[in-house]
Design a protein around this motif. Structure first.
Motif, PDB file in Angstrom:
ATOM      1  N   HIS A 150       0.846  -1.187   0.000  1.00  0.00           N
ATOM      2  CA  HIS A 150       0.000   0.000   0.000  1.00  0.00           C
ATOM      3  C   HIS A 150       0.882   1.238   0.000  1.00  0.00           C
ATOM      4  CE1 HIS A 150      -2.766   3.156   1.179  1.00  0.00           C
ATOM      5  NE2 HIS A 150      -3.749   2.353   0.794  1.00  0.00           N
ATOM      6  N   PHE A 151       0.562   2.171  -0.903  1.00  0.00           N
ATOM      7  CA  PHE A 151       1.346   3.394  -1.029  1.00  0.00           C
ATOM      8  C   PHE A 151       0.425   4.612  -0.956  1.00  0.00           C
ATOM      9  CE2 PHE A 151       3.456   0.078  -3.437  1.00  0.00           C
ATOM     10  CZ  PHE A 151       4.771   0.173  -3.014  1.00  0.00           C
ATOM     11  N   VAL A 152       0.880   5.642  -0.242  1.00  0.00           N
ATOM     12  CA  VAL A 152       0.199   6.928  -0.243  1.00  0.00           C
ATOM     13  C   VAL A 152       1.143   7.940  -0.880  1.00  0.00           C
ATOM     14  CG1 VAL A 152      -0.897   8.746   1.111  1.00  0.00           C
ATOM     15  CG2 VAL A 152      -1.088   6.360   1.846  1.00  0.00           C
ATOM     16  N   LEU A 153       0.694   8.578  -1.971  1.00  0.00           N
ATOM     17  CA  LEU A 153       1.523   9.502  -2.745  1.00  0.00           C
ATOM     18  C   LEU A 153       1.009  10.927  -2.560  1.00  0.00           C
ATOM     19  CD1 LEU A 153       1.376   7.478  -6.098  1.00  0.00           C
ATOM     20  CD2 LEU A 153       2.848   7.049  -4.137  1.00  0.00           C
ATOM     21  N   GLU A 154       1.919  11.850  -2.322  1.00  0.00           N
ATOM     22  CA  GLU A 154       1.534  13.254  -2.245  1.00  0.00           C
ATOM     23  C   GLU A 154       1.272  13.795  -3.654  1.00  0.00           C
ATOM     24  OE1 GLU A 154       0.828  15.515  -0.087  1.00  0.00           O
ATOM     25  OE2 GLU A 154       1.376  14.619   1.847  1.00  0.00           O
ATOM     26  N   GLU A 155       0.360  14.746  -3.758  1.00  0.00           N
ATOM     27  CA  GLU A 155       0.009  15.331  -5.051  1.00  0.00           C
ATOM     28  C   GLU A 155       1.181  16.084  -5.679  1.00  0.00           C
ATOM     29  OE1 GLU A 155      -2.845  18.913  -6.807  1.00  0.00           O
ATOM     30  OE2 GLU A 155      -3.392  17.928  -4.920  1.00  0.00           O
ATOM     31  N   ALA A 156       1.920  16.851  -4.874  1.00  0.00           N
ATOM     32  CA  ALA A 156       2.981  17.707  -5.424  1.00  0.00           C
ATOM     33  C   ALA A 156       4.019  16.927  -6.236  1.00  0.00           C
ATOM     34  CB  ALA A 156       3.649  18.503  -4.305  1.00  0.00           C
TER      35      ALA A 156
END
Length: 263
Positions: A150-156
């Motif tokens: 599971h990965f959480v990616l920042e928008e920037a």
């Protein structure tokens, strides 16, 4: 360096025993003569396919190809080897990165552009080692059984065109491809959202088959890896909060597709 010098010495001795000049050997394996001298002198790390080709050209009967495992181990910095070893054993992993994309999700072009941006710059040899190491970690997705990732990616970072427009497009396409794997979940953290516990930096949680776990966070416990259950619970709480604030997986993929369509 001792391993590289040993490999180089064996290559040179084998070549000279056959009476083959370096220039002729270079032409036979399809590499430059200068690179052949550097590898034989232990100053450059040979690619694994170079060793296979050398084994064939020098009629070594597999003796040179057998050195690939030793070369592969020393090709990567110890920190990266340790990380890859832990990831290779994990049955579940959760990763959040604040200012870039997780290394496991980077294309070779994206990884190279990021590493090339370092100051002071890395030497060409170290640059190649680091890019190869980062790309090699992606083999974790090919394991059987595959770990739950599971990965959480920042928008920037998703909007930053690292390596130029074409490289950026390939990176976004790669994210969408990885997200199709049934063991992978991607979520995007919008920039326009409330503060969350991941703003201090990276969080990584790994769980292993024997029930043990390990974690690390830039903003907790001095950034050191931890295995103590009480400390892990703190990291799990932080990571769970981040997941709750991020876009759901389906909306996250739609967000990435929208970015790709804007190019």
């Amino acid at each position: 360096m001792a391993v590289l010098e040993m490999v180089g010495r064996q290559l040179k001795l084998r070549r000279e025993a056959l009476g083959m000049r370096a220039a002729n050997f270079a032409a036979a394996v399809g590499y430059g003569e200068d690179l052949v001298y550097k590898i034989e002198g232990g100053k450059r790390i040979p690619r694994l396919e170079y060793l296979d080709k050398a084994d064939e050209v020098l009629d070594a009967g597999g003796l040179i190809s057998a050195m690939k495992e030793d070369v592969e181990k020393v090709s990567y910095p110890k920190k990266v080897r340790d990380l890859a070893d832990r990831e290779a054993k994990a049955v579940e992993m959760g990763v959040y990165v604040c200012s870039s994309l997780p290394g496991l999700l980077q294309t070779p072009e994206h990884a190279r552009a990021l590493i090339e941006a370092a100051q002071p710059p890395y030497s060409p040899n170290n640059l190649e080692r680091m890019v190869a190491a980062r790309v090699a970690r992606r083999s974790v997705f090919e394991r059987d059984p595959a770990p739950s990732c599971h990965f959480v990616l920042e928008e920037a970072p998703l909007r930053r065109q690292v390596g130029g427009t074409m490289a950026w497009q390939r990176q976004l396409e790669h994210l969408l491809e990885v997200a199709q794997l049934n063991n992978v979940t991607l979520q995007v953290m919008p920039t326009n959202t409330d503060p969350h516990p991941g703003l201090d930096g990276k969080i990584e949680l790994l769980k292993f088959p024997d029930g043990t776990a390990a974690g690390r966070s830039d903003g907790a416990f001095g950034g050191r890896p931890v295995t103590d259950p009480r400390q892990l619970r703190i990291l799990e709480l932080r990571y769970g909060t981040i997941r709750a604030q991020a876009l759901p997986p389906r909306e996250s993929l739609a967000f990435i597709e929208k970015l790709l369509g804007e190019t």
